[in-house]
Enzyme design. Structure first.
Site, PDB file in Angstrom:
ATOM      1  N   ASP A  51      37.663  28.459  32.799  1.00  0.00           N
ATOM      2  CA  ASP A  51      37.218  29.711  33.435  1.00  0.00           C
ATOM      3  C   ASP A  51      35.871  29.546  34.136  1.00  0.00           C
ATOM      4  O   ASP A  51      35.204  30.532  34.462  1.00  0.00           O
ATOM      5  CB  ASP A  51      37.165  30.883  32.453  1.00  0.00           C
ATOM      6  CG  ASP A  51      37.107  32.228  33.194  1.00  0.00           C
ATOM      7  OD1 ASP A  51      37.587  32.300  34.335  1.00  0.00           O
ATOM      8  OD2 ASP A  51      36.552  33.184  32.637  1.00  0.00           O
ATOM      9  N   CYS A  96      40.200  28.091  36.623  1.00  0.00           N
ATOM     10  CA  CYS A  96      38.804  28.038  37.072  1.00  0.00           C
ATOM     11  C   CYS A  96      38.759  28.657  38.457  1.00  0.00           C
ATOM     12  O   CYS A  96      39.801  28.983  39.032  1.00  0.00           O
ATOM     13  CB  CYS A  96      38.299  26.591  37.069  1.00  0.00           C
ATOM     14  SG  CYS A  96      39.392  25.454  37.915  1.00  0.00           S
TER      15      CYS A  96
HETATM   16  C1  0GY Z   1      38.347  35.553  34.945  1.00  0.00           C
HETATM   17  C2  0GY Z   1      37.848  36.809  34.392  1.00  0.00           C
HETATM   18  C3  0GY Z   1      37.188  37.792  35.026  1.00  0.00           C
HETATM   19  C4  0GY Z   1      37.070  37.970  36.423  1.00  0.00           C
HETATM   20  C5  0GY Z   1      38.031  37.727  37.331  1.00  0.00           C
HETATM   21  O1  0GY Z   1      39.009  37.989  39.399  1.00  0.00           O
HETATM   22  C6  0GY Z   1      37.985  38.149  38.738  1.00  0.00           C
HETATM   23  O2  0GY Z   1      36.966  38.648  39.189  1.00  0.00           O
HETATM   24  O3  0GY Z   1      39.133  37.120  36.989  1.00  0.00           O
HETATM   25  C7  0GY Z   1      36.584  38.850  34.190  1.00  0.00           C
HETATM   26  O4  0GY Z   1      35.570  39.427  34.597  1.00  0.00           O
HETATM   27  O5  0GY Z   1      37.112  39.112  33.104  1.00  0.00           O
HETATM   28  O6  0GY Z   1      39.489  35.178  34.723  1.00  0.00           O
HETATM   29  O7  0GY Z   1      37.613  34.876  35.618  1.00  0.00           O
END
Ligand code: 0GY
Length: 298
Positions: free
Chosen positions: A251, A33
């Site tokens: 998440d 998360c």
């Molecule tokens: C997640 C997935 C995403 C984003 C990020 O670091 C981030 O901006 O991880 C995504 O957009 O797939 O794990 O939160």
């Protein structure tokens, strides 16, 4: 007036998630998360590729309790770049109930790493998803990998399935525990025994230091809510094959979700579909994350 306005096509996290029917076992960890800002206190990175809605620590901790979890692993998201202040602030206000995964620049000092360890950071994230970051070349990451190994930390990697062939040798060369975000982002419309997912299974079969998170039906399923049925066989296969090397997480606050926002209670209710027995659930939600993040004590 806040300093940062979220992107126009961004959805807010679910404001009223359902109470899950599934009760997580005692000690359960939400092992993926994020906290976002709030931007007024912890400004988003000038080089970010999106501006999120604020997702403050207080809301995350309330959700943890509501969903029936005891702990969180908070992962630094790309919108905060290598400034881990919001993450560290959440860790030090968590009463020991949160650990963190940071994103660091290769020139970070040993003193800064030691401070992060004291706050509860136990890993670094290497992000190879081009829509989120300009990936740092593996050559430059090798020195970070060596330095964090001395602290007993692990590496979290985020990539999309079509990029695995390019990075395979680098991932296999890492000596610490390595945790792959979101099952290596398979295309869930493809057959589970197809070439792409087979390569991911091979990576885990041949490297017993590599773990994965069986997370993100809301982003991986093409069939979509409420059942995310095409996600389930991929997650189930991983839990069955590698029961001691899988993690689960919400998440929250679900960055970059533009089509729909999942109900976090419903995501929790999917756990028994991917880990059908009490023993598998205990490994996924308690034993594995505690071993990785709280080995030094609760
Ligand atoms: C997640 C997935 C995403 C984003 C990020 O670091 C981030 O901006 O991880 C995504 O957009 O797939 O794990 O939160």
């Amino acid at each position: 007036m806040t300093k940062f306005q979220k992107d126009a096509n961004w959805l807010d996290f679910h404001s009223n998630p359902s109470k899950p029917a599934f009760t997580p076992p005692p000690g359960a960890v939400d092992a993926h998360c994020h906290v976002f800002g709030p931007g007024d206190d912890f400004p988003y990175s000038p080089t970010r590729k999106y501006t999120p809605c604020d997702g403050p620590k207080e809301t995350l901790f309330e959700l943890r309790d509501y969903l029936g979890f005891e702990r969180n692993v908070i992962v630094q998201a790309s919108c905060h770049g290598t400034d881990n202040s919001a993450l560290i602030d959440a860790l030090i206000h968590s009463d020991g109930k949160a650990r963190g995964v940071a994103v660091v620049s290769p020139d970070i000092s040993d003193a800064e790493l030691a401070d992060m360890h004291s706050a509860g950071v136990r890993g670094v994230r290497f992000n190879f998803v081009k829509r989120l970051v300009n990936p740092v070349p593996p050559e430059e990451l090798k020195s970070v990998a060596k330095r964090i190994a001395k602290l007993g930390w692990h590496i979290v990697i985020y990539f999309e399935a079509p990029d695995l062939p390019e990075y395979y040798d680098f991932f296999a060369s890492l000596n610490t525990i390595v945790v792959v975000d979101h099952m290596g982002r398979p295309d869930c419309s493809k057959p589970i025994n197809g070439e792409e997912f087979e390569l991911f299974l091979k990576l885990l079969r041949e490297n017993n230091n590599i773990w994965t998170k069986v997370t993100c039906p809301e982003r991986l399923s093409l069939r979509g809510p409420p059942d995310y049925v095409d996600f389930i066989p991929f997650a189930t296969r991983l839990v069955e094959l590698f029961p001691s090397r899988v993690l689960w997480g919400t998440d929250w606050p679900h960055p970059n979700m533009k089509s729909h926002m999942p109900d976090d209670g419903h995501l929790v209710d999917m756990i028994p579909l991917v880990a059908p027995t009490a023993e598998l659930q205990r490994k996924l939600l308690v034993d594995n994350p505690l071993r990785l993040y709280w080995a030094g004590g609760i």
